[in-house]
Every structure is written in structure tokens, then in C-alpha cells.
Scaffold this active site. Structure first.
Site, PDB file in Angstrom:
ATOM      1  N   CYS A 152     -16.284   1.559   0.448  1.00 35.98           N
ATOM      2  CA  CYS A 152     -15.114   0.737   0.789  1.00 35.98           C
ATOM      3  C   CYS A 152     -14.722   0.869   2.247  1.00 35.98           C
ATOM      4  O   CYS A 152     -14.038   0.003   2.780  1.00 35.98           O
ATOM      5  CB  CYS A 152     -13.951   1.081  -0.130  1.00 35.98           C
ATOM      6  SG  CYS A 152     -13.357   2.780   0.050  1.00 35.98           S
ATOM      7  N   ASP A 176     -17.194   7.211  -1.755  1.00 32.63           N
ATOM      8  CA  ASP A 176     -15.957   7.074  -0.980  1.00 32.63           C
ATOM      9  C   ASP A 176     -15.704   8.415  -0.291  1.00 32.63           C
ATOM     10  O   ASP A 176     -16.366   9.421  -0.617  1.00 32.63           O
ATOM     11  CB  ASP A 176     -14.807   6.712  -1.950  1.00 32.63           C
ATOM     12  CG  ASP A 176     -13.515   6.333  -1.261  1.00 32.63           C
ATOM     13  OD1 ASP A 176     -13.502   6.169  -0.024  1.00 32.63           O
ATOM     14  OD2 ASP A 176     -12.491   6.212  -1.967  1.00 32.63           O
ATOM     15  N   ARG A 181     -13.498  -8.747   1.585  1.00 29.36           N
ATOM     16  CA  ARG A 181     -12.086  -8.478   1.251  1.00 29.36           C
ATOM     17  C   ARG A 181     -11.251  -9.727   1.549  1.00 29.36           C
ATOM     18  O   ARG A 181     -10.405 -10.120   0.752  1.00 29.36           O
ATOM     19  CB  ARG A 181     -11.561  -7.286   2.080  1.00 29.36           C
ATOM     20  CG  ARG A 181     -12.040  -5.920   1.648  1.00 29.36           C
ATOM     21  CD  ARG A 181     -11.446  -5.489   0.305  1.00 29.36           C
ATOM     22  NE  ARG A 181      -9.989  -5.428   0.322  1.00 29.36           N
ATOM     23  CZ  ARG A 181      -9.261  -4.400   0.771  1.00 29.36           C
ATOM     24  NH1 ARG A 181      -9.876  -3.321   1.210  1.00 29.36           N
ATOM     25  NH2 ARG A 181      -7.946  -4.418   0.738  1.00 29.36           N
ATOM     26  N   GLN A 196     -10.190  -3.953  -3.517  1.00 23.24           N
ATOM     27  CA  GLN A 196     -11.483  -3.481  -3.019  1.00 23.24           C
ATOM     28  C   GLN A 196     -12.579  -3.718  -4.053  1.00 23.24           C
ATOM     29  O   GLN A 196     -13.673  -4.193  -3.729  1.00 23.24           O
ATOM     30  CB  GLN A 196     -11.410  -1.991  -2.665  1.00 23.24           C
ATOM     31  CG  GLN A 196     -12.681  -1.458  -2.075  1.00 23.24           C
ATOM     32  CD  GLN A 196     -12.993  -2.050  -0.700  1.00 23.24           C
ATOM     33  OE1 GLN A 196     -12.158  -1.998   0.186  1.00 23.24           O
ATOM     34  NE2 GLN A 196     -14.175  -2.632  -0.527  1.00 23.24           N
ATOM     35  N   ARG A 243       0.890  -1.178   0.000  1.00 25.71           N
ATOM     36  CA  ARG A 243       0.000   0.000   0.000  1.00 25.71           C
ATOM     37  C   ARG A 243       0.916   1.211   0.000  1.00 25.71           C
ATOM     38  O   ARG A 243       1.708   1.409   0.926  1.00 25.71           O
ATOM     39  CB  ARG A 243      -0.900   0.003   1.227  1.00 25.71           C
ATOM     40  CG  ARG A 243      -1.609   1.333   1.397  1.00 25.71           C
ATOM     41  CD  ARG A 243      -2.718   1.297   2.425  1.00 25.71           C
ATOM     42  NE  ARG A 243      -3.878   0.611   1.885  1.00 25.71           N
ATOM     43  CZ  ARG A 243      -5.101   0.707   2.402  1.00 25.71           C
ATOM     44  NH1 ARG A 243      -5.325   1.439   3.472  1.00 25.71           N
ATOM     45  NH2 ARG A 243      -6.113   0.063   1.846  1.00 25.71           N
ATOM     46  N   HIS A 281      -7.337   0.749  -6.528  1.00 25.05           N
ATOM     47  CA  HIS A 281      -7.569  -0.102  -5.348  1.00 25.05           C
ATOM     48  C   HIS A 281      -8.252  -1.392  -5.833  1.00 25.05           C
ATOM     49  O   HIS A 281      -9.419  -1.658  -5.523  1.00 25.05           O
ATOM     50  CB  HIS A 281      -8.452   0.652  -4.344  1.00 25.05           C
ATOM     51  CG  HIS A 281      -8.426   0.090  -2.958  1.00 25.05           C
ATOM     52  ND1 HIS A 281      -7.636  -0.982  -2.583  1.00 25.05           N
ATOM     53  CD2 HIS A 281      -9.110   0.451  -1.824  1.00 25.05           C
ATOM     54  CE1 HIS A 281      -7.824  -1.247  -1.306  1.00 25.05           C
ATOM     55  NE2 HIS A 281      -8.710  -0.397  -0.830  1.00 25.05           N
TER      56      HIS A 281
HETATM   57  N1  NVA Z   1      -9.957   6.538  -1.564  1.00 22.28           N
HETATM   58  C1  NVA Z   1      -9.597   6.159  -0.225  1.00 22.28           C
HETATM   59  C2  NVA Z   1      -9.828   4.703  -0.006  1.00 22.28           C
HETATM   60  C3  NVA Z   1      -9.510   4.201   1.376  1.00 22.28           C
HETATM   61  C4  NVA Z   1      -9.685   2.742   1.512  1.00 22.28           C
HETATM   62  C5  NVA Z   1      -8.141   6.520   0.031  1.00 22.28           C
HETATM   63  O1  NVA Z   1      -7.320   6.327  -0.872  1.00 22.28           O
HETATM   64  O2  NVA Z   1      -7.832   7.006   1.116  1.00 22.28           O
HETATM   65  N1   CP Z   2     -11.206  -0.225   2.358  1.00 21.54           N
HETATM   66  C1   CP Z   2      -9.938  -0.264   2.781  1.00 21.54           C
HETATM   67  O1   CP Z   2      -8.991  -0.498   2.029  1.00 21.54           O
HETATM   68  O2   CP Z   2      -9.807  -0.046   4.118  1.00 21.54           O
HETATM   69  P1   CP Z   2      -8.460   0.178   4.928  1.00 21.54           P
HETATM   70  O3   CP Z   2      -7.911   1.519   4.530  1.00 21.54           O
HETATM   71  O4   CP Z   2      -8.877   0.126   6.367  1.00 21.54           O
HETATM   72  O5   CP Z   2      -7.489  -0.918   4.587  1.00 21.54           O
END
Ligand code: NVA
Ligand code: CP
Length: 311
Positions: free
Chosen positions: A267, A227, A295, A141, A111, A138
Site C-alpha cells: 500500500c 505492509d 486509489r 486501499q 483518517r 483501510h
Molecule cells: N498499516 C499502515 C498503512 C499505511 C498506509 C498504517 O496504518 O500506518
Molecule cells: N497507502 C496510503 O494510504 O498511503 P498514505 O498514508 O500516504 O495516504
């Protein structure tokens, strides 16, 4: 150690387009079977003695727990790294980190911020690399979201997904999935926060329709999803975004114009009163808890596929 994965060409999962529609059909079917075993307390350990490195440069709850619990349940183990507690935070070149880490494990999940970082890591990795979220995509997800849709309503082919909000990593990945799996996305983003077509890649012209008004995007949708207004890494824009996104809140009025059996997904983490009202996310059309749980099940199927191929 990484022996049998060396016998097969390495497959990475860096964006949704890295798998074919046939491979998705296989993974959804495996996820259903793996989930059924989990629910029946039946042991399923195809990844015994396998190890996955998990690298987090951004915060996470779901991604960490789902990959970590999933890997242990499949008989494997994980090594958890962050920028703060590894040399990654002290500017060791990505190429060197990839070469070293991938000699000791069977899988890597990352990540991070820019997609270019994960692409570079994968280019120097001896083992499959999974995108656990980048600024651009992502895919894990959306894999879970589509599996959740299928569980509740059957095939997503020919259906309409309404995206209300930021043209972010989730929106980009929905658009890639729509092209590949044959559904439509109604996209409504505030001006200045549109998706970048160059990031999403080649698209069929019929799979997306753009709407200025989020209510119109929800009209007749089978699934309404949104989101956070401010994704990780964009916190400096928070105040400007709060103003720009004020009308992009999925509320009961938006759900009313969607199909009567439309689902709501997010998500997570969610901000009630910003991108979604409490009535919607905590209401009868919301499947966000199934979505979060799934997930783990889809990622177990994905890890099985990347390490062992089609079983
Ligand atoms: N769009 C959000 C998703 C978090 C799971 C982010 O990138 O923070
Ligand atoms: N939806 C998702 O990826 O959640 P986290 O940021 O908690 O991993």
C-alpha cells in the site's frame, strides 16, 4: 446544500463489509470507465458544486492527493482539516463536530486512530462518511488493490492472496474482502501480531489459512502483499517490532515459490530492506505504482456512488 444526497438513505464506507459484492462489481466497472476518461483528458464532473471535508489525524500522501485531486477532477472541492488546525484537537466532542461539518458538505473522509471514532462520527453525520484509514481498517486501499489485480489478471474470485507481516488494518481488510468477494488469504504474521478475529467479524472458515512460515504462505499465491512493520500510532513498539518481524521480509525467494505470474503489492509507504526487498518492490512483478494511482480512480467511483447512487 446536501440536497440530493438527502433524498437517498445515507451510505457510509467505514469498513469493507459496508458494500455488497454487486456494489463492488458496479464500482470496479465505474472506476475503469472513470479512469479511461481521465487518461483521455475527457472532463467528467458529476460532483460539480459538491464539497468534501477531509479530516486527517494521521499523516498521509496518497490518501490526501488521491481524494483531493479526484474530487476536483469531478467538479467538486475539498476542505482539509487536521487535528492541529481545528477544534478536533481541542477536544470538541466528535458528535458535535459531525453535526456541524456534515451540515456544510456533501461527503466526509476521515483518517484517524480508533474505528470507534469514525463510527461515532458517522452516527451523527447527515452525509456519507468514508474511512481513509483507521487502526482497524483501510478499505479504500483494498478497493484499489483489488481493482489493480483485476486490471492485471482478471477476476480475483478463487485466487490466493499471501499476506506476509503485521495483523494490522490492511490484513483485517483483506480478510473481510476475501469473504465478500470469494478469494482466499494465506496469512503469516509473527507470533504476538496476529489479526484479531473479533475486529474482522464473521468469516467463512475456508477463506483464511494461517501459516507460521511466511515462505509457506507464499507457496502458490497469485498475489503476495505486505505492509510496514510498524503502523502509524504504534511507533513506541518500533524496536520490538524490528526484532519480531525480521523474517517477514518479502524477498525474491518468497516470490519464487508463489505462482510464476504472481503480482506483488504494497500500500506504501514502503521500507526497502525491512518488509520488502528492493529487488521485489522495484522488480517486474511489482505493481505498486499502478496500485497507488488506482486509489484515485476507485475513490472517484466510490464518491460518485455514495453521493449519486448507481449511475
Ligand atoms: N498499516 C499502515 C498503512 C499505511 C498506509 C498504517 O496504518 O500506518
Ligand atoms: N497507502 C496510503 O494510504 O498511503 P498514505 O498514508 O500516504 O495516504
Amino acid at each position: 446544500m446536501p440536497t440530493s444526497s438527502q433524498a437517498m438513505p445515507i451510505r457510509h464506507y467505514l469498513q469493507f463489509t459496508d458494500l455488497t459484492a454487486d456494489e463492488y462489481a458496479h464500482i470496479f466497472q465505474r472506476a475503469a470507465s472513470i479512469k479511461a476518461k481521465f487518461k483521455a483528458y475527457e472532463k467528467y464532473q458529476p460532483l460539480t458544486d459538491r464539497t468534501m471535508a477531509m479530516i486527517f489525524e494521521k499523516a498521509s500522501t496518497r490518501t490526501r492527493v488521491s481524494f483531493e485531486a479526484g474530487m476536483y477532477q469531478m467538479g467538486g472541492s475539498v476542505v482539509h482539516l487536521t487535528t492541529g488546525d481545528s477544534q478536533l484537537g481541542r477536544a470538541e466532542p466528535i458528535e458535535d463536530s459531525a453535526r456541524v461539518i456534515s451540515r456544510m458538505v456533501d461527503l466526509v473522509m476521515i483518517r484517524t486512530f480508533g474505528q470507534d471514532k469514525i463510527e461515532k462520527f458517522a452516527a451523527y453525520s447527515r452525509v456519507p462518511v468514508i474511512n481513509g484509514l483507521t487502526n482497524e481498517f483501510h478499505p479504500c486501499q483494498i478497493l484499489a488493490d483489488i481493482f489493480t489485480y483485476i486490471e492485471h489478471r482478471g477476476s480475483i474470485q478463487g485466487k490466493t492472496v499471501a499476506w506476509v507481516g503485521d495483523g494490522n488494518n490492511m490484513a483485517n481488510t483483506w480478510l473481510q474482502a476475501a469473504d465478500l468477494l470469494g478469494f482466499k488469504v494465506h496469512l503469516s504474521t509473527p507470533s504476538g501480531y496476529e489479526v484479531d478475529p473479533a475486529v474482522v467479524g464473521v468469516r467463512s472458515p475456508d477463506s483464511t489459512q494461517f501459516f507460521k512460515d511466511p515462505m509457506q504462505a507464499c507457496q502458490g499465491a497469485d498475489l503476495v502483499t505486505t505492509d510496514v512493520w510498524t503502523s502509524m500510532g504504534y511507533e513506541a513498539e518500533n524496536e520490538a517490532r524490528k526484532k519480531a518481524f525480521a523474517d517477514w521480509c518479502v524477498d525474491e525467494d518468497m516470490m519464487k515459490v508463489a505462482k510464476p505470474d504472481a503480482l506483488f503489492m504494497h500500500c506504501l509507504p514502503a521500507h526497502r530492506g525491512e518488509e520488502v526487498s528492493a529487488e521485489v518492490i522495484d522488480g517486474p512483478q511489482s505493481v505498486v505504482w499502478d496500485e497507488a494511482e488506482n486509489r484515485m480512480h476507485v475513490q472517484k467511483a466510490l464518491m460518485e456512488f455514495l453521493v449519486l447512487g448507481k449511475v
